[in-house]
Design a protein around this motif. Structure first.
Motif, short mmCIF file in Angstrom:
data_model
loop_
_atom_site.label_atom_id
_atom_site.label_comp_id
_atom_site.label_asym_id
_atom_site.label_seq_id
_atom_site.Cartn_x
_atom_site.Cartn_y
_atom_site.Cartn_z
N GLU A 224 0.84 -1.18 0.00
CA GLU A 224 0.00 0.00 0.00
C GLU A 224 0.88 1.24 0.00
O GLU A 224 2.00 1.23 0.51
CB GLU A 224 -0.95 0.02 1.20
N ILE A 225 0.36 2.30 -0.61
CA ILE A 225 1.02 3.60 -0.61
C ILE A 225 0.28 4.51 0.36
O ILE A 225 -0.95 4.55 0.36
CB ILE A 225 1.01 4.24 -2.01
N ARG A 226 1.01 5.23 1.17
CA ARG A 226 0.42 6.19 2.10
C ARG A 226 0.89 7.60 1.77
O ARG A 226 2.09 7.83 1.65
CB ARG A 226 0.75 5.84 3.55
N LEU A 227 -0.07 8.51 1.66
CA LEU A 227 0.24 9.92 1.45
C LEU A 227 0.03 10.66 2.76
O LEU A 227 -1.00 10.49 3.40
CB LEU A 227 -0.68 10.51 0.37
N ASP A 228 1.00 11.45 3.15
CA ASP A 228 0.88 12.25 4.36
C ASP A 228 1.36 13.67 4.05
O ASP A 228 2.51 14.02 4.31
CB ASP A 228 1.69 11.65 5.50
N PRO A 229 0.46 14.50 3.48
CA PRO A 229 0.88 15.85 3.08
C PRO A 229 1.36 16.70 4.25
O PRO A 229 2.28 17.53 4.08
CB PRO A 229 -0.40 16.44 2.47
N GLN A 230 0.78 16.54 5.42
CA GLN A 230 1.18 17.36 6.56
C GLN A 230 2.63 17.08 6.97
O GLN A 230 3.35 17.98 7.40
CB GLN A 230 0.24 17.12 7.74
N ALA A 231 3.05 15.81 6.85
CA ALA A 231 4.43 15.44 7.17
C ALA A 231 5.34 15.52 5.95
O ALA A 231 6.53 15.22 6.06
CB ALA A 231 4.47 14.02 7.74
N HIS A 232 4.76 15.91 4.79
CA HIS A 232 5.52 15.96 3.53
C HIS A 232 6.18 14.61 3.23
O HIS A 232 7.35 14.53 2.87
CB HIS A 232 6.60 17.05 3.59
N GLU A 233 5.38 13.55 3.37
CA GLU A 233 5.94 12.21 3.23
C GLU A 233 5.02 11.30 2.43
O GLU A 233 3.80 11.31 2.61
CB GLU A 233 6.18 11.61 4.62
N VAL A 234 5.63 10.51 1.56
CA VAL A 234 4.95 9.43 0.85
C VAL A 234 5.68 8.15 1.20
O VAL A 234 6.91 8.11 1.19
CB VAL A 234 4.97 9.65 -0.68
#
Length: 329
Positions: free
Chosen positions: A36-46
């Motif tokens: 699975e891919i996780r997007l976390d814009p607040q942490a600037h992390e994929v």
């Protein structure tokens, strides 16, 4: 990277919308093993999560990329995370490339990472440690800085350390200049870079300080990051000048894990007077015997001072080599 259009991956447009929403989002990828891919814009992390397997991928020398493991219930997970500085599309593209290699081409995770990184180097920059020669040289100079802090004080010691600032010699005092040469070989063989490195400035005496170090254990030696930490602690309020010199020498605080080798002094340091009898190749000496000398450039040579007569260490370095961190047995 091409935009996904087969339903397996997000299009650039949909990916940008998810990222701009600012909310974390999980994107499952159908296939085996589980991914699975996780997007976390607040942490600037994929990040890519998949089943853990050995061997682990070797990503230590890539900036903005981290490999970790964790346990989720009864499942061991491998997590590859990318810090997004600019383009989420590039980070997402690299991680989906890895997932496709694992699920569709049946590659092991380590092999999938290696193959995918070759295609997506634009998303990350190569972390480069100092060469072994440069690491050894910086270690020797920092040993001198550490000793000088204890004898002349942090301000004077750091002010005298001129080598990283591209000055003529590594250490410059009013009454003496010192060129520090550090080697990890059994003999005192040192590389001299250029025709001006061993040329005295005016009437100020020049000494070559020969430092020999050897690989050691955690009990008897120090890593380069450990020595940097000790010197910074001793420098206290003078770290701005110290950090300027460390940076100029190629040291980056984020690269501490790239220097695992423990070093210790192999022998007592020795000083050699650079005078008319010292085997230095200089512009004046070479120009006197080489026709059209002005066409010669980038001269580098080795000099073995093992058999040369050495002189007493200058007062500022008296006792150097017998300190607690570098004691010669």
């Amino acid at each position: 990277m091409t935009e996904g259009n087969d339903g397996r991956h997000q299009t650039f447009a949909s990916l940008d919308l998810l990222w701009q929403s600012g909310s974390p989002y999980v994107l499952p990828l159908s296939g085996s093993p589980w991914c699975e891919i996780r997007l976390d814009p607040q942490a600037h992390e994929v990040s890519l999560r998949t089943s853990y397997e050995q061997p682990e991928p070797d990503l230590a020398r890539l900036s903005n990329v981290a490999f970790t493991t964790r346990v989720d219930g009864e499942r061991d997970l491998a997590v590859i995370s990318i810090h997004v500085d600019r383009s989420v599309q590039l980070a997402y593209g690299l991680l989906t490339e890895i997932a496709d290699a694992v699920q569709l081409r049946n590659l092991a995770l380590a092999a999938a990472c290696s193959a995918s990184v070759d295609r997506y180097r634009s998303v990350l920059s190569q972390r480069m440690s100092l060469s072994m020669h440069a690491e050894v040289g910086l270690f020797g100079e920092l040993l001198v800085v550490e000793h000088l802090i204890n004898t002349v004080g942090a301000e004077a010691a750091i002010g005298a350390w001129q080598g990283p600032l591209s000055e003529e010699h590594d250490f410059a005092f009013g009454d003496t200049h010192i060129e520090v040469k550090t080697t990890s070989t059994e003999r005192r063989e040192h590389v001299i870079a250029g025709l001006d490195q061993l040329v005295p400035v005016g009437e100020v005496p020049l000494l070559l300080l020969s430092v020999q170090i050897t690989r050691a254990s955690v009990e008897t030696g120090s890593t380069l990051p450990g020595l940097v930490g000790r010197v910074r602690a001793a420098a206290a309020g003078h770290n701005t000048g110290l950090d300027e010199r460390l940076s100029a020498a190629g040291w980056l605080i984020d690269d501490t894990d790239l220097y695992p080798t423990y070093w210790a002094l192999r022998s007592a340091p020795r000083a050699y007077r650079v005078d008319e009898q010292f085997p230095a190749i200089t512009t004046d000496r070479l120009g006197a015997v080489v026709p059209n000398f002005g066409l010669v450039s980038d001269v580098e040579y080795r000099v073995d001072v093992t058999a040369l007569d050495h002189v007493e260490l200058p007062s500022k370095l008296r006792g150097f080599g017998q300190t607690a961190q570098g004691e010669i047995q």
